[in-house]
Motif scaffolding. Structure first.
Motif, PDB file in Angstrom:
ATOM      1  N   HIS A  97       0.846  -1.192   0.000  1.00 28.10           N
ATOM      2  CA  HIS A  97       0.000   0.000   0.000  1.00 28.10           C
ATOM      3  C   HIS A  97       0.883   1.245   0.000  1.00 28.10           C
ATOM      4  CE1 HIS A  97      -3.224   2.767   0.860  1.00 28.10           C
ATOM      5  NE2 HIS A  97      -2.572   3.184   1.919  1.00 28.10           N
ATOM      6  N   ALA A  98       1.980   1.199   0.781  1.00 30.24           N
ATOM      7  CA  ALA A  98       2.868   2.352   0.897  1.00 30.24           C
ATOM      8  C   ALA A  98       3.527   2.684  -0.431  1.00 30.24           C
ATOM      9  CB  ALA A  98       3.926   2.099   1.962  1.00 30.24           C
ATOM     10  N   LEU A  99       3.877   1.674  -1.212  1.00 28.61           N
ATOM     11  CA  LEU A  99       4.539   1.909  -2.487  1.00 28.61           C
ATOM     12  C   LEU A  99       3.685   2.783  -3.390  1.00 28.61           C
ATOM     13  CD1 LEU A  99       6.996   1.343  -4.220  1.00 28.61           C
ATOM     14  CD2 LEU A  99       5.870  -0.716  -5.041  1.00 28.61           C
ATOM     15  N   GLY A 100       2.407   2.502  -3.441  1.00 19.90           N
ATOM     16  CA  GLY A 100       1.516   3.323  -4.257  1.00 19.90           C
ATOM     17  C   GLY A 100       1.325   4.711  -3.684  1.00 19.90           C
ATOM     18  N   ALA A 101       1.387   4.838  -2.372  1.00 23.59           N
ATOM     19  CA  ALA A 101       1.148   6.121  -1.726  1.00 23.59           C
ATOM     20  C   ALA A 101       2.381   7.023  -1.716  1.00 23.59           C
ATOM     21  CB  ALA A 101       0.667   5.894  -0.300  1.00 23.59           C
ATOM     22  N   ILE A 102       3.555   6.458  -1.977  1.00 21.71           N
ATOM     23  CA  ILE A 102       4.778   7.260  -1.934  1.00 21.71           C
ATOM     24  C   ILE A 102       4.679   8.450  -2.874  1.00 21.71           C
ATOM     25  CG2 ILE A 102       7.224   7.281  -2.586  1.00 21.71           C
ATOM     26  CD1 ILE A 102       7.407   4.448  -1.360  1.00 21.71           C
ATOM     27  N   ALA A 103       4.271   8.194  -4.104  1.00 20.17           N
ATOM     28  CA  ALA A 103       4.191   9.282  -5.082  1.00 20.17           C
ATOM     29  C   ALA A 103       3.194  10.344  -4.646  1.00 20.17           C
ATOM     30  CB  ALA A 103       3.815   8.726  -6.451  1.00 20.17           C
ATOM     31  N   ASP A 104       2.086   9.945  -4.047  1.00 19.09           N
ATOM     32  CA  ASP A 104       1.095  10.913  -3.576  1.00 19.09           C
ATOM     33  C   ASP A 104       1.674  11.808  -2.484  1.00 19.09           C
ATOM     34  OD1 ASP A 104      -0.730   9.785  -5.293  1.00 19.09           O
ATOM     35  OD2 ASP A 104      -1.673   8.555  -3.742  1.00 19.09           O
ATOM     36  N   LYS A 105       2.524  11.257  -1.640  1.00 19.35           N
ATOM     37  CA  LYS A 105       3.093  12.024  -0.528  1.00 19.35           C
ATOM     38  C   LYS A 105       4.182  12.979  -0.990  1.00 19.35           C
ATOM     39  CE  LYS A 105       1.872   8.534   2.686  1.00 19.35           C
ATOM     40  NZ  LYS A 105       1.691   8.314   4.031  1.00 19.35           N
ATOM     41  N   TRP A 106       4.658  12.834  -2.230  1.00 25.03           N
ATOM     42  CA  TRP A 106       5.698  13.702  -2.752  1.00 25.03           C
ATOM     43  C   TRP A 106       5.154  14.985  -3.356  1.00 25.03           C
ATOM     44  CZ3 TRP A 106       9.232   9.731  -5.660  1.00 25.03           C
ATOM     45  CH2 TRP A 106      10.086   9.129  -4.735  1.00 25.03           C
ATOM     46  N   GLY A 139       4.254  18.414  -4.085  1.00 20.50           N
ATOM     47  CA  GLY A 139       4.534  19.689  -3.432  1.00 20.50           C
ATOM     48  C   GLY A 139       5.614  19.637  -2.364  1.00 20.50           C
ATOM     49  N   LYS A 140       6.320  18.505  -2.230  1.00 12.23           N
ATOM     50  CA  LYS A 140       7.356  18.367  -1.199  1.00 12.23           C
ATOM     51  C   LYS A 140       8.736  18.559  -1.815  1.00 12.23           C
ATOM     52  CE  LYS A 140       4.412  17.165   1.942  1.00 12.23           C
ATOM     53  NZ  LYS A 140       3.882  18.122   2.835  1.00 12.23           N
ATOM     54  N   THR A 141       9.582  19.312  -1.121  1.00 10.04           N
ATOM     55  CA  THR A 141      10.934  19.533  -1.622  1.00 10.04           C
ATOM     56  C   THR A 141      11.814  18.326  -1.329  1.00 10.04           C
ATOM     57  OG1 THR A 141      11.574  20.632   0.426  1.00 10.04           O
ATOM     58  CG2 THR A 141      10.848  22.045  -1.383  1.00 10.04           C
ATOM     59  N   ILE A 142      12.874  18.198  -2.126  1.00  9.30           N
ATOM     60  CA  ILE A 142      13.840  17.125  -1.959  1.00  9.30           C
ATOM     61  C   ILE A 142      14.864  17.595  -0.931  1.00  9.30           C
ATOM     62  CG2 ILE A 142      15.617  15.738  -3.087  1.00  9.30           C
ATOM     63  CD1 ILE A 142      14.060  16.215  -5.736  1.00  9.30           C
ATOM     64  N   GLY A 143      14.826  16.980   0.236  1.00  9.29           N
ATOM     65  CA  GLY A 143      15.749  17.369   1.301  1.00  9.29           C
ATOM     66  C   GLY A 143      15.642  18.847   1.607  1.00  9.29           C
ATOM     67  N   THR A 144      16.782  19.530   1.613  1.00  7.35           N
ATOM     68  CA  THR A 144      16.796  20.959   1.910  1.00  7.35           C
ATOM     69  C   THR A 144      16.930  21.796   0.637  1.00  7.35           C
ATOM     70  OG1 THR A 144      19.184  20.871   2.255  1.00  7.35           O
ATOM     71  CG2 THR A 144      17.784  20.618   4.207  1.00  7.35           C
ATOM     72  N   ASN A 166      15.582  23.327  -3.166  1.00  9.94           N
ATOM     73  CA  ASN A 166      14.326  23.922  -3.609  1.00  9.94           C
ATOM     74  C   ASN A 166      13.818  23.223  -4.865  1.00  9.94           C
ATOM     75  OD1 ASN A 166      16.497  24.977  -4.935  1.00  9.94           O
ATOM     76  ND2 ASN A 166      15.794  27.077  -4.932  1.00  9.94           N
ATOM     77  N   ARG A 167      14.205  21.940  -5.025  1.00  5.19           N
ATOM     78  CA  ARG A 167      13.667  21.096  -6.081  1.00  5.19           C
ATOM     79  C   ARG A 167      12.525  20.275  -5.489  1.00  5.19           C
ATOM     80  NH1 ARG A 167      18.261  17.493  -7.305  1.00  5.19           N
ATOM     81  NH2 ARG A 167      18.640  17.961  -5.146  1.00  5.19           N
ATOM     82  N   TYR A 168      11.595  19.844  -6.333  1.00  3.00           N
ATOM     83  CA  TYR A 168      10.421  19.115  -5.869  1.00  3.00           C
ATOM     84  C   TYR A 168      10.407  17.696  -6.430  1.00  3.00           C
ATOM     85  CZ  TYR A 168       8.681  23.486  -4.080  1.00  3.00           C
ATOM     86  OH  TYR A 168       8.544  24.639  -3.360  1.00  3.00           O
ATOM     87  N   TRP A 169      10.043  16.746  -5.561  1.00  2.95           N
ATOM     88  CA  TRP A 169       9.966  15.340  -5.971  1.00  2.95           C
ATOM     89  C   TRP A 169       9.041  15.155  -7.174  1.00  2.95           C
ATOM     90  CZ3 TRP A 169      13.312  11.921  -4.352  1.00  2.95           C
ATOM     91  CH2 TRP A 169      13.875  12.015  -3.090  1.00  2.95           C
ATOM     92  N   ASP A 170       7.874  15.764  -7.109  1.00  4.51           N
ATOM     93  CA  ASP A 170       6.890  15.519  -8.159  1.00  4.51           C
ATOM     94  C   ASP A 170       7.238  16.199  -9.483  1.00  4.51           C
ATOM     95  OD1 ASP A 170       6.303  17.787  -6.507  1.00  4.51           O
ATOM     96  OD2 ASP A 170       4.307  17.934  -7.377  1.00  4.51           O
ATOM     97  N   LEU A 171       8.304  17.004  -9.510  1.00  4.33           N
ATOM     98  CA  LEU A 171       8.719  17.632 -10.761  1.00  4.33           C
ATOM     99  C   LEU A 171       9.882  16.895 -11.429  1.00  4.33           C
ATOM    100  CD1 LEU A 171       8.402  21.416  -9.836  1.00  4.33           C
ATOM    101  CD2 LEU A 171       6.746  19.923 -10.988  1.00  4.33           C
ATOM    102  N   ALA A 218      13.499   9.294 -13.094  1.00  2.10           N
ATOM    103  CA  ALA A 218      14.123   9.697 -11.824  1.00  2.10           C
ATOM    104  C   ALA A 218      13.173   9.431 -10.655  1.00  2.10           C
ATOM    105  CB  ALA A 218      14.507  11.173 -11.874  1.00  2.10           C
ATOM    106  N   ARG A 219      11.886   9.712 -10.854  1.00  7.31           N
ATOM    107  CA  ARG A 219      10.886   9.444  -9.790  1.00  7.31           C
ATOM    108  C   ARG A 219      10.784   7.962  -9.507  1.00  7.31           C
ATOM    109  NH1 ARG A 219       7.414  13.022 -12.169  1.00  7.31           N
ATOM    110  NH2 ARG A 219       6.101  11.336 -12.893  1.00  7.31           N
ATOM    111  N   GLU A 220      10.750   7.134 -10.557  1.00  6.74           N
ATOM    112  CA  GLU A 220      10.651   5.682 -10.375  1.00  6.74           C
ATOM    113  C   GLU A 220      11.881   5.132  -9.657  1.00  6.74           C
ATOM    114  OE1 GLU A 220       8.273   3.071 -10.903  1.00  6.74           O
ATOM    115  OE2 GLU A 220       7.218   4.963 -10.691  1.00  6.74           O
ATOM    116  N   THR A 221      13.053   5.594 -10.031  1.00  2.24           N
ATOM    117  CA  THR A 221      14.287   5.151  -9.387  1.00  2.24           C
ATOM    118  C   THR A 221      14.277   5.537  -7.909  1.00  2.24           C
ATOM    119  OG1 THR A 221      15.497   5.339 -11.466  1.00  2.24           O
ATOM    120  CG2 THR A 221      16.807   5.336  -9.432  1.00  2.24           C
ATOM    121  N   ALA A 222      13.879   6.761  -7.622  1.00  3.60           N
ATOM    122  CA  ALA A 222      13.822   7.224  -6.233  1.00  3.60           C
ATOM    123  C   ALA A 222      12.755   6.463  -5.451  1.00  3.60           C
ATOM    124  CB  ALA A 222      13.541   8.722  -6.194  1.00  3.60           C
TER     125      ALA A 222
END
Length: 136
Positions: free
Chosen positions: A27-36, A38-43, A45-50, A55-59
């Motif tokens: 269940h978490a695997l499918g939800a990972i992308a949803d939780k990304w 609007g969220k920045t990558i670490g510190t 100013n890049r965004y996971w969903d962009l 790159a998203r699949e690898t991450a």
């Protein structure tokens, strides 16, 4: 009013549910992308969903593997919360060869000052090193 359970019963059930929630990775695997979204990558100013699709699949796969191999700390987490302790980022790591052989994580009373936390962590680390040196 009669209580039909003990504090130990509540803690055991909390541990069971915590483990069950953590173990539901499909269940978490499918939800990972949803939780990304609007969220920045670490510190940065890049965004996971962009990120581009590859790159998203690898991450996402790497994150899934981190979650899948994470140690079950459910019992420790519940006990720590029940005692109102807060986990510390301070840790003592014992290195053997090129890899960690043991790690000690600490949790403190929220009112304990940071300098006291650092000092206690250093003292524990020194005691462990001394004990290991005495046994070699």
């Amino acid at each position: 009013m009669t209580t039909h359970y003990t504090d130990a019963d509540l803690r055991a059930e909390a541990v069971r549910q915590h483990r069950e929630h953590a173990a539901n990775l499909d269940h978490a695997l499918g939800a990972i992308a949803d939780k990304w979204i609007g969220k920045t990558i670490g510190t940065s100013n890049r965004y996971w969903d962009l990120l581009d699709w590859q790159a998203r699949e690898t991450a996402r796969e790497a994150l899934y593997n981190l979650l899948a191999y994470a140690t079950d700390l459910s019992e420790w987490a519940i006990a720590m919360g029940a005692d109102a302790l807060q986990p510390s980022s301070h840790a003592i790591t014992l290195i053997g060869g090129d890899a960690p052989r043991a790690r000690i994580h600490l949790a403190f009373d929220p009112d304990m000052p940071q300098d006291a936390r650092r000092a206690l962590t250093a003292l524990i680390g020194e005691a462990v090193q001394d004990a290991l040196a005495d046994n070699t």
